[in-house]
Design a protein around this motif. Structure first.
Motif, mmCIF file in Angstrom:
data_model
loop_
_atom_site.group_PDB
_atom_site.id
_atom_site.type_symbol
_atom_site.label_atom_id
_atom_site.label_comp_id
_atom_site.label_asym_id
_atom_site.label_seq_id
_atom_site.Cartn_x
_atom_site.Cartn_y
_atom_site.Cartn_z
ATOM 1 N N VAL A 1 0.826 -1.203 0.000
ATOM 2 C CA VAL A 1 0.000 0.000 0.000
ATOM 3 C C VAL A 1 0.868 1.265 0.000
ATOM 4 C CG1 VAL A 1 -0.348 0.266 2.499
ATOM 5 C CG2 VAL A 1 -2.152 0.931 0.929
ATOM 6 N N ARG A 2 2.010 1.216 0.658
ATOM 7 C CA ARG A 2 2.927 2.364 0.652
ATOM 8 C C ARG A 2 3.597 2.533 -0.718
ATOM 9 N NH1 ARG A 2 4.008 4.630 5.646
ATOM 10 N NH2 ARG A 2 3.415 3.368 7.447
ATOM 11 N N VAL A 3 3.902 1.423 -1.365
ATOM 12 C CA VAL A 3 4.507 1.478 -2.698
ATOM 13 C C VAL A 3 3.538 2.118 -3.681
ATOM 14 C CG1 VAL A 3 5.425 0.110 -4.613
ATOM 15 C CG2 VAL A 3 5.984 -0.518 -2.247
ATOM 16 N N VAL A 4 2.291 1.684 -3.668
ATOM 17 C CA VAL A 4 1.279 2.251 -4.570
ATOM 18 C C VAL A 4 1.123 3.746 -4.305
ATOM 19 C CG1 VAL A 4 -1.179 2.265 -5.158
ATOM 20 C CG2 VAL A 4 0.036 0.093 -4.924
ATOM 21 N N SER A 5 1.045 4.131 -3.060
ATOM 22 C CA SER A 5 0.904 5.546 -2.717
ATOM 23 C C SER A 5 2.079 6.358 -3.245
ATOM 24 C CB SER A 5 0.779 5.712 -1.206
ATOM 25 O OG SER A 5 0.596 7.050 -0.868
ATOM 26 N N SER A 6 3.274 5.835 -3.084
ATOM 27 C CA SER A 6 4.473 6.516 -3.559
ATOM 28 C C SER A 6 4.475 6.660 -5.076
ATOM 29 C CB SER A 6 5.709 5.741 -3.100
ATOM 30 O OG SER A 6 6.877 6.323 -3.571
ATOM 31 N N LEU B 1 -5.754 1.670 -7.801
ATOM 32 C CA LEU B 1 -4.537 0.908 -8.079
ATOM 33 C C LEU B 1 -4.249 -0.112 -6.982
ATOM 34 C CD1 LEU B 1 -2.192 3.652 -9.559
ATOM 35 C CD2 LEU B 1 -3.212 1.714 -10.757
ATOM 36 N N TYR B 2 -4.411 0.306 -5.731
ATOM 37 C CA TYR B 2 -4.181 -0.644 -4.640
ATOM 38 C C TYR B 2 -5.218 -1.759 -4.667
ATOM 39 C CZ TYR B 2 -3.523 -2.891 -0.229
ATOM 40 O OH TYR B 2 -3.309 -3.854 0.723
ATOM 41 N N ALA B 3 -6.462 -1.421 -4.908
ATOM 42 C CA ALA B 3 -7.521 -2.438 -4.950
ATOM 43 C C ALA B 3 -7.253 -3.449 -6.058
ATOM 44 C CB ALA B 3 -8.880 -1.774 -5.155
ATOM 45 N N TYR B 4 -6.856 -2.982 -7.232
ATOM 46 C CA TYR B 4 -6.566 -3.900 -8.332
ATOM 47 C C TYR B 4 -5.394 -4.814 -7.966
ATOM 48 C CZ TYR B 4 -9.599 -0.841 -11.131
ATOM 49 O OH TYR B 4 -10.649 -0.106 -11.617
ATOM 50 N N LEU B 5 -4.381 -4.250 -7.337
ATOM 51 C CA LEU B 5 -3.249 -5.053 -6.870
ATOM 52 C C LEU B 5 -3.707 -6.076 -5.825
ATOM 53 C CD1 LEU B 5 -0.113 -5.428 -6.827
ATOM 54 C CD2 LEU B 5 -0.094 -3.816 -4.928
ATOM 55 N N ASP B 6 -4.669 -5.686 -5.024
ATOM 56 C CA ASP B 6 -5.210 -6.533 -3.963
ATOM 57 C C ASP B 6 -6.256 -7.528 -4.486
ATOM 58 O OD1 ASP B 6 -5.326 -7.231 -1.198
ATOM 59 O OD2 ASP B 6 -7.060 -5.923 -0.892
ATOM 60 N N GLY B 7 -6.558 -7.455 -5.775
ATOM 61 C CA GLY B 7 -7.517 -8.377 -6.374
ATOM 62 C C GLY B 7 -8.968 -7.951 -6.240
ATOM 63 N N LEU C 1 -12.868 0.836 2.105
ATOM 64 C CA LEU C 1 -12.493 2.167 2.585
ATOM 65 C C LEU C 1 -13.087 2.462 3.963
ATOM 66 C CD1 LEU C 1 -12.821 4.150 -0.743
ATOM 67 C CD2 LEU C 1 -10.709 3.788 0.559
ATOM 68 N N ARG C 2 -14.153 1.783 4.311
ATOM 69 C CA ARG C 2 -14.773 1.942 5.638
ATOM 70 C C ARG C 2 -14.254 0.926 6.647
ATOM 71 N NH1 ARG C 2 -19.191 1.658 2.252
ATOM 72 N NH2 ARG C 2 -19.801 -0.339 3.180
ATOM 73 N N GLU C 3 -13.734 -0.233 6.163
ATOM 74 C CA GLU C 3 -13.450 -1.336 7.081
ATOM 75 C C GLU C 3 -12.004 -1.818 7.124
ATOM 76 O OE1 GLU C 3 -16.132 -4.406 5.797
ATOM 77 O OE2 GLU C 3 -17.903 -3.294 6.444
ATOM 78 N N ASN C 4 -11.205 -1.504 6.121
ATOM 79 C CA ASN C 4 -9.866 -2.070 6.008
ATOM 80 C C ASN C 4 -8.817 -0.985 6.263
ATOM 81 O OD1 ASN C 4 -7.330 -2.803 4.597
ATOM 82 N ND2 ASN C 4 -8.456 -4.639 4.020
ATOM 83 N N VAL C 5 -7.925 -1.238 7.180
ATOM 84 C CA VAL C 5 -6.908 -0.259 7.578
ATOM 85 C C VAL C 5 -6.045 0.179 6.390
ATOM 86 C CG1 VAL C 5 -4.829 0.044 8.982
ATOM 87 C CG2 VAL C 5 -6.825 -1.073 9.946
ATOM 88 N N HIS C 6 -5.677 -0.747 5.523
ATOM 89 C CA HIS C 6 -4.833 -0.396 4.380
ATOM 90 C C HIS C 6 -5.548 0.575 3.442
ATOM 91 C CE1 HIS C 6 -3.063 -4.465 5.429
ATOM 92 N NE2 HIS C 6 -2.173 -3.565 5.783
ATOM 93 N N ILE D 1 -4.454 4.499 2.624
ATOM 94 C CA ILE D 1 -4.117 4.981 1.285
ATOM 95 C C ILE D 1 -5.058 6.090 0.817
ATOM 96 C CG2 ILE D 1 -5.416 3.373 -0.190
ATOM 97 C CD1 ILE D 1 -2.675 3.151 -1.789
ATOM 98 N N SER D 2 -6.268 6.107 1.354
ATOM 99 C CA SER D 2 -7.220 7.149 0.962
ATOM 100 C C SER D 2 -7.089 8.392 1.830
ATOM 101 C CB SER D 2 -8.654 6.622 1.070
ATOM 102 O OG SER D 2 -9.034 6.483 2.419
ATOM 103 N N GLY D 3 -6.227 8.341 2.821
ATOM 104 C CA GLY D 3 -6.131 9.467 3.752
ATOM 105 C C GLY D 3 -7.416 9.627 4.544
#
Length: 100
Positions: free
Chosen positions: A18-23, A55-61, A72-77, A81-83
């Motif tokens: 998630v940090r890589v995608v954000s970067s 992008l993160y969601a697609y990477l996450d499947g 976005l409401r339930e998952n810490v990652h 990433i959404s701030g």
């Protein structure tokens, strides 16, 4: 025992995807998305936020905009990433279609 909530920053390992995608998104030129995005949110924040989330969601499947909105409401990652922004599934769907 800690009474204060833990910061999301502390919950995400330094080398997590998630940090890589954000970067990567932070380094992207988003002007073409800003110009093609028709609205449905604050133009300055929604393209970057939606780009990171999609992008993160697609990477996450995760491909469904409804499932991404739920994450976005339930998952810490996803929260990180959404701030902590929570674009709804319509906004995510509209953005993904306008960015093709």
């Amino acid at each position: 025992m800690t009474l204060l909530p833990t910061s999301l920053e502390e919950l995400i390992p330094q080398r997590h995807a998630v940090r890589v995608v954000s970067s990567v998104v932070d380094r992207m030129e988003l002007a073409h998305w800003l110009s093609s995005y028709e609205g449905g949110g604050a133009a300055a924040t929604i393209p970057a936020c939606c780009s990171r989330c999609l992008l993160y969601a697609y990477l996450d499947g995760v491909r469904s905009s409804r499932r991404i909105a739920k994450a976005l409401r339930e998952n810490v990652h996803y929260m990180w990433i959404s701030g902590s922004q929570r674009p709804d599934f319509r906004t995510l769907n509209r953005f993904s279609r306008s960015s093709h």
